[in-house]
Each structure stands twice: as C-alpha cells, then as structure tokens.
Design a protein around this motif. Structure first.
Motif, PDB file in Angstrom:
ATOM      1  N   THR A   1       0.824  -1.208   0.000  1.00 33.95           N
ATOM      2  CA  THR A   1       0.000   0.000   0.000  1.00 33.95           C
ATOM      3  C   THR A   1       0.857   1.256   0.000  1.00 33.95           C
TER       4      THR A   1
ATOM      5  N   SER B   1       2.301   1.791  -3.416  1.00 27.86           N
ATOM      6  CA  SER B   1       1.305   2.233  -4.389  1.00 27.86           C
ATOM      7  C   SER B   1       1.064   3.735  -4.319  1.00 27.86           C
TER       8      SER B   1
ATOM      9  N   LYS C   1       3.112   5.577  -7.067  1.00 24.98           N
ATOM     10  CA  LYS C   1       2.970   5.215  -8.476  1.00 24.98           C
ATOM     11  C   LYS C   1       2.944   6.431  -9.392  1.00 24.98           C
TER      12      LYS C   1
ATOM     13  N   THR D   1       6.379   2.329 -10.750  1.00 24.66           N
ATOM     14  CA  THR D   1       6.396   0.950 -10.237  1.00 24.66           C
ATOM     15  C   THR D   1       7.766   0.307 -10.407  1.00 24.66           C
TER      16      THR D   1
ATOM     17  N   TYR E   1       4.892  -4.312 -11.274  1.00 26.21           N
ATOM     18  CA  TYR E   1       6.183  -4.255 -10.579  1.00 26.21           C
ATOM     19  C   TYR E   1       7.164  -5.313 -11.103  1.00 26.21           C
TER      20      TYR E   1
END
Length: 556
Positions: free
Chosen positions: A194, A197, A200, A206, A236
């Motif tokens: 999390t 993310s 991003k 990523t 990723y």
C-alpha cells in the motif's frame, strides 16, 4: 750465421724511430684472418691507448662512437641484421675528437590516464538502495520510517537529477513476521504494498525491485510468486527480461541498466545458493558483460557476500555464519562490473567497511528500520541500552545511487532519521578494462592508510551507589571516527583484571564526526567494594587502538 752490414743496422734503427712517432694513434693490425671490426680486447672495454672519455649516451649515426668505445666503431643503436657503416681510423692523437661524458637519462614512467570522476551535472539515472524495512503489525514507527525514507530519496534525487528518483531496490526483509504466520505476513506485506502504491504517480512509478529476506521466508505469502500475483502486481515485474520466481531470481532492466535480484536456497549456516541458480547468475552476468563490458551490473540480494563488507567477516559472530552467503562470491568475482547491494546485518553505513572492493564491489545498505551490531559484543547494546547516546532502534539509513552519462556511480549515504547526508559520498569510476576502478575501496590499502585514534585526559572517576564507578573523559579523536572504547578495570589488591567492557561511541547516529559527543561518559557496576585501576583506550572501525588513559578509584 752471417753478420749484418753496419749501414743496414743504421737504416733499421732509423726506421724504428720513425715508426714509433705514430704508434700512439695508429691501431694495431688484427691478426691475420680476423675481422677489422671485431673487438679483440680481453674484456670488450676500451684499450689503454684509446683517448680518454666515453661516447654520448644517445647517438644514432654510425660516425659517432657507441657509449662503450671499442676498437670497432658501431653506432649506439644498430638495427638488427644490418652492418655498421665503415669508418676510417684516426691517424693521430691530435685528430681524435674527445668523447663527451654520458648523459644520464631517467626511464619515462608509463603515463596512465586518471580515473574518470562522477559528473553531477550529467546524471542520467537515480535509484534508491535500501534494506530491512521490517514492516511490523505492532510497530507503527517502521511504517513511518519506510515512508520517510522514500520521501527523502525522492527529494535528494531531484536536487541534481532532472528526472528525479526512477528506481528503488529493497534487499530483503520487507516484513518482520515475528509470529512466523500467514496472518501477520498478510497484514504486513499488504501495508508494504500500500505504501509503495502511493508513489505510483511520482517519478518512482512501479520501478521497484524487491528481494526476499529471511523474515520474508516465514510465510509463502511473501515469496516472489505471491508478491506478483497478489500483493504488488504485474506492473512491478514488467521490467523483467528473464526470471524464475519459484527459484527466486530475476533479470530486470531499468533505463538501460541491468539488475539481478537473487535469493539463497535457505538461510542458516553459510546461507547457500542453489547450484542451478548460481549457474543462471553466472551465465546471465557473462552475457550482459560480454555485450557491454564498460557498464556496471547491479546485483541485489539479502545476505552479505562472505569476506567483503562489515558483517560478512568470519569472526563477525564466531561460531556461525548466518549473515553471509559463502558460495555466491566465487561467481561474482568473475565480473568486475558487478556492484552487489546487500542487507541482513543492519550494520551502520557510517562505517567505511560498508563498502568493499575485491574482484567486484560490495555495498551494505544498512536498514531503514534500525541499526545493529555484533551480538553480545558491546556492553551498551547488550546489558544497558540506556547508555546508548541514541537508541539504535531510532536510527534509519539507506543509499541513493546515481549514474552519470559516463557510467560513473555516486553512492550517497543517507541518515533518514535526521534528514541528513552521511559523511562523503562514495564514488566509483566506470568499469575499466585494467580493473583500476576496483582500487579505491580495498580493505588492505585502507587499513594501511588508517591512523590510530588519539585519546587524552583528564580521566574523571566517580563512585556511585551499589559499587558503581562512572568514568568521564574528553572523547577520542580520529581521522574518521572512534568506533568504541575499551575499558579495563584492574583490582589493585590482586593485580587481576576484574572486568573488561567494550562500549560503543555515538558514531552510528551522527552524520559526521563533528556531530559526535565531545565527552565520553560511562557507568560500570562492580561486584564489590575495593580499589581499582581504570584503563581506557579508543578504537576505530579498523581496530586501530589509541594510547591508554588511566586513573584509580576506591569504591566504598
């Protein structure tokens, strides 16, 4: 026998006198059947009759005598297989040109081009290299430390790189999983994913490469296949050009730079890599470096490589070698282009032993979660952590790696917990064919150049409750920093050592030596009252030792 006529004898004597007038300059004829250019002196040196002096040291014509004059008159430099030019012997001493003294010449040393240096105005790629994040369901501070590290890496990269931070490697232990179960693993890796993310939409995107560490192996949820399928997602792994996630290896390419992410078969004694994984690493490195021998290749793994950086030594924790892998180094040493980033030990990146060059370059990334040392070695890490200048659990570190357009690398050490850069950045010239890029951070040369610490008094000793003695003196100084202090306490009644204590300085929490405490103070409980002699020495990270400062005290 008939007698000679007197007139004949007179003429013979007159001829002898005339002949002697030219004997000093006229060379004797060689024996019949010999070459006139052959040196007939017994040792090849100038005959006594030759004019004094030697020929010039550097001559290139046949008319000039060689530097070692002989009856023959060959030039100083004769092309093999050719005949020297003929010369006419001088006919008198007066007509002979005196030879000049030889000119001494110093051999010209081979001139090597200086190693290329890092150009911070031409940075083309920046990535973070961190390890041991240890997201913990019970320790919210670790989550904050991870976020803090990412924010600082982004900010620091943007100072010199217009593209900003475009990559991140994590050398294992994404989670703690102290309970060693799926429940805590799921909670912790979910939080880890999390946090990632949230970046991003920043320059990082990523482009994150994670290795599996020993804490991550406590649940299959934190193995590579699960990370790709469930937690991180395929984005990723989009940079992979070859991989076998079941075996734990990946070959990824970010902006033209090659990364290998690999993991051992098990964690324990020797932390071995499987034979087929070693073969894959070897073949992949061979292919990459054959195509591009002048660029670095980055390898990311959790354990240290045996006998390289601080924490990989055989005596780091005598009796076992769980912190280091003992069979990967033999593969990596074939490739001088390798820079391997490791974690596992949590050892402080302030220590210059955190980078080491052998046949390749090894770098330890420290830990974003905390800083650690050898188990059971330092008293203020084992028996009384309250005497640490800064709690080691609050010290968060990592690395910013930047590459310029010439392939040179700069590694900036970062003290995330203080928002500061640590000391001077390490700089690595682009790989050189002669291996000279591997000469800057070798152990032997740096140990030899190291200067022992200096320690001076006065030493103040104070008696406290419960037979406790407290010592205080000006902190030692060093060309780098004082790593720890060695304190020996001798019972003056018996002459025997009552206690020996090793106590860390505060170097592991200070960005520079100038930030360290100016006074070293330490309290030591003794078992009984009595008179004691206290001896203190300062020790640096290369184990060089200062002189001794001593004093005596009586404990009631």
């Amino acid at each position: 026998m008939r007698s000679r006529h007197p007139l004949f004898l007179i003429l013979l004597s007159f001829a002898a006198v005339i002949g002697c007038c030219g004997c000093a300059a006229e060379p004797a004829l060689p024996p019949e059947g010999t070459d006139a250019l052959t040196d007939t002196s017994p040792t090849g040196t100038v005959p006594a009759e030759t004019a004094p002096g030697t020929a010039p040291a550097d001559t290139k014509t046949a008319e000039t005598a060689s530097s070692e004059t002989t009856p023959s008159t060959t030039s100083a430099e004769t092309t093999p297989g050719t005949t020297p030019a003929e010369t006419t012997p001088s006919t008198s001493r007066a007509e002979t040109t005196p030879a000049t003294a030889p000119v001494e010449t110093t051999p010209i040393p081979e001139i090597k081009e200086p190693l290329p240096s890092f150009d911070e105005t031409k940075i083309v790629f920046s990535f973070g290299a961190i390890s041991d994040v240890h997201i913990n369901v019970k320790a919210t501070k670790n989550k904050g430390m991870f976020t803090n590290a990412l924010n600082q890496l982004l900010a620091e990269a943007a100072k010199k790189d217009p593209n900003g931070l475009r990559g991140l490697t994590v050398a294992g232990d994404m989670v703690s999983n102290l309970s060693k179960g799926d429940k805590s693993a799921n909670s912790e890796i979910t939080r880890f994913a999390t946090i990632l993310s949230e970046y991003k939409n920043k320059s990082l995107g990523t482009n994150v490469l994670v290795a599996v560490g020993n804490h991550d192996t406590r649940s299959t949820l934190t193995f590579q296949p699960s990370l790709k399928e469930t937690y991180l997602g395929a984005d990723y792994y989009a940079m992979d050009v070859d991989s076998n996630l079941e075996k734990g290896y990946r070959h990824s390419v970010l902006f033209g730079y090659h990364f290998l992410v690999v993991e051992p078969a098990s964690y324990g004694y020797g932390t071995p890599f499987a034979a087929d994984v070693l073969t894959w690493i070897d073949n992949t490195l061979a292919d990459i470096t054959a195509k591009d021998p002048s660029s670095y290749v980055f390898v990311v793994t959790h354990p240290t490589i045996a006998d390289t950086t601080y924490g990989s030594e055989v005596d780091f924790e005598p009796g076992h070698s769980r912190w280091r892998t003992e069979n990967l180094g033999a593969v990596l040493e074939k490739y001088p282009q390798v820079i391997v980033f490791t974690g596992h030990t949590h050892t402080p990146v302030f220590d210059e032993r955190s980078i080491m060059q052998t046949a390749f370059t090894a770098v330890n990334c420290g830990s974003t979660a905390d800083t650690a040392f050898e188990l059971d070695k330092y008293d203020n890490m084992v028996n009384d952590k309250t005497q640490l200048a800064v709690p080691n659990g609050e010290v968060s570190t990592g690395l910013l790696v930047q590459i310029d357009e010439g392939g040179n690398v700069r590694i900036t050490r970062m003290l995330f917990s203080e928002k500061k850069e640590i000391k001077t950045a390490w700089e690595l010239p682009a790989p050189q064919a002669d291996g000279s890029h591997l000469t800057l951070y070798r152990r032997a040369e740096r140990e030899a150049a190291n200067t022992a610490p200096s320690l001076s008094g006065p030493l103040t000793l104070t008696a406290g409750e419960g037979h406790t003695l407290t010592l205080s003196l000006p902190a030692g100084t060093d060309d780098d920093f004082v790593h720890h202090y060695e304190i020996q306490i001798v019972d003056t009644a018996t002459g025997k050592t009552a206690k020996t204590v090793l106590a860390l300085s505060d170097f592991y929490a200070r960005a520079t030596a100038a930030d360290m405490l100016k006074t070293f103070t330490y309290s030591i409980p003794m078992e009984k009252a009595g008179s004691y002699r206290v001896l203190v020495k300062a020790v640096d990270s290369w184990d060089a030792v200062s002189g001794t400062v001593s004093g005596e005290i009586t404990l009631p």
